[in-house]
Design a protein around this motif. Structure first.
Motif, PDB file in Angstrom:
ATOM      1  N   ASN A   1      20.427  16.729 140.522  1.00  0.00           N
ATOM      2  CA  ASN A   1      19.606  15.887 139.656  1.00  0.00           C
ATOM      3  C   ASN A   1      18.128  16.154 139.878  1.00  0.00           C
ATOM      4  N   VAL A   2      17.343  15.820 138.874  1.00  0.00           N
ATOM      5  CA  VAL A   2      15.889  15.801 138.984  1.00  0.00           C
ATOM      6  C   VAL A   2      15.423  14.456 138.443  1.00  0.00           C
ATOM      7  N   THR A   3      14.145  14.206 138.540  1.00  0.00           N
ATOM      8  CA  THR A   3      13.621  12.944 138.030  1.00  0.00           C
ATOM      9  C   THR A   3      12.713  13.182 136.839  1.00  0.00           C
ATOM     10  N   PHE A   4      12.586  12.122 136.038  1.00  0.00           N
ATOM     11  CA  PHE A   4      11.702  12.129 134.867  1.00  0.00           C
ATOM     12  C   PHE A   4      10.952  10.803 134.887  1.00  0.00           C
TER      13      PHE A   4
ATOM     14  N   THR B   1      12.643   1.528 136.514  1.00  0.00           N
ATOM     15  CA  THR B   1      13.142   1.550 137.893  1.00  0.00           C
ATOM     16  C   THR B   1      12.025   1.188 138.859  1.00  0.00           C
ATOM     17  N   LYS B   2      12.397   0.837 140.078  1.00  0.00           N
ATOM     18  CA  LYS B   2      11.395   0.516 141.101  1.00  0.00           C
ATOM     19  C   LYS B   2      10.561   1.729 141.464  1.00  0.00           C
TER      20      LYS B   2
ATOM     21  N   ASN C   1       9.788   4.124 139.409  1.00  0.00           N
ATOM     22  CA  ASN C   1       9.107   4.596 138.205  1.00  0.00           C
ATOM     23  C   ASN C   1       9.589   5.985 137.785  1.00  0.00           C
ATOM     24  N   LEU C   2      10.804   6.329 138.230  1.00  0.00           N
ATOM     25  CA  LEU C   2      11.412   7.609 137.884  1.00  0.00           C
ATOM     26  C   LEU C   2      12.859   7.401 137.473  1.00  0.00           C
ATOM     27  N   HIS C   3      13.272   8.122 136.444  1.00  0.00           N
ATOM     28  CA  HIS C   3      14.682   8.138 136.047  1.00  0.00           C
ATOM     29  C   HIS C   3      15.311   9.404 136.609  1.00  0.00           C
ATOM     30  N   SER C   4      16.532   9.288 137.078  1.00  0.00           N
ATOM     31  CA  SER C   4      17.279  10.452 137.520  1.00  0.00           C
ATOM     32  C   SER C   4      18.031  11.017 136.316  1.00  0.00           C
TER      33      SER C   4
END
Length: 156
Positions: free
Chosen positions: A83-86, A127-128, A130-133
């Motif tokens: 996974n990465v974050t956005f 999210t806490k 501030n990133l979505h996986s």
């Protein structure tokens, strides 16, 4: 306890890692290569800068890691996992996600407008962190929507 079949103590491993970090920092002084979770990201950014036609921004910038020759903002995300974050709170002009393989090879996962990735995560709650996986698989699927003219070019 060892990290592999070749016995090594944790202190020895940390010393070796820090030596490598020092060498990387001397070679690329604009990146910190800290061992606090940023190491993979910093490695990814340097590898991307060497491979793609963009310039890394100095130090840590709030929403972007690099700029294209025409001044567009680029967010770079690197992983060695699945996974990465956005970001939750903004959409970068370009989003470039890569996977670093154990042999050091860099694999492009997504290269294109951040708006395409944003569309994939719309409707998710903040999210806490501030990133979505987002999974590599999901990004690979939407990579097909990106036209060649919408990608960051490789260096010549």
């Amino acid at each position: 306890m060892s990290l592999s079949s070749d016995p090594i103590t944790i202190p020895e491993a940390v010393k070796q890692l820090l030596g490598i970090v020092q060498r990387l920092h001397r070679a690329f002084p604009h990146k910190a290569f800290t061992l606090d979770g940023r190491l993979v990201g910093d490695l990814g950014e340097v590898l991307v800068e060497q491979m793609y036609d963009l310039t890394l921004l100095e130090g840590l910038q709030k929403h972007y890691d690099a700029k294209t020759p025409d001044g567009k903002h680029v967010q770079i995300k690197a992983t060695m996992k699945a996974n990465v974050t956005f970001p939750v709170d903004h959409t970068p002009d370009y989003y470039l996600a890569v996977k670093i393989h154990p042999d050091g090879r860099l694999e492009e996962i997504f290269n294109g407008p951040g708006s395409i990735v944003r569309e994939q995560i719309k409707g998710r709650k903040a999210t806490k962190t501030n990133l979505h996986s987002i999974s590599i698989g999901a990004l690979r699927k939407v990579q097909g929507e990106v036209k060649a003219t919408e990608k960051i070019s490789l260096r010549r």
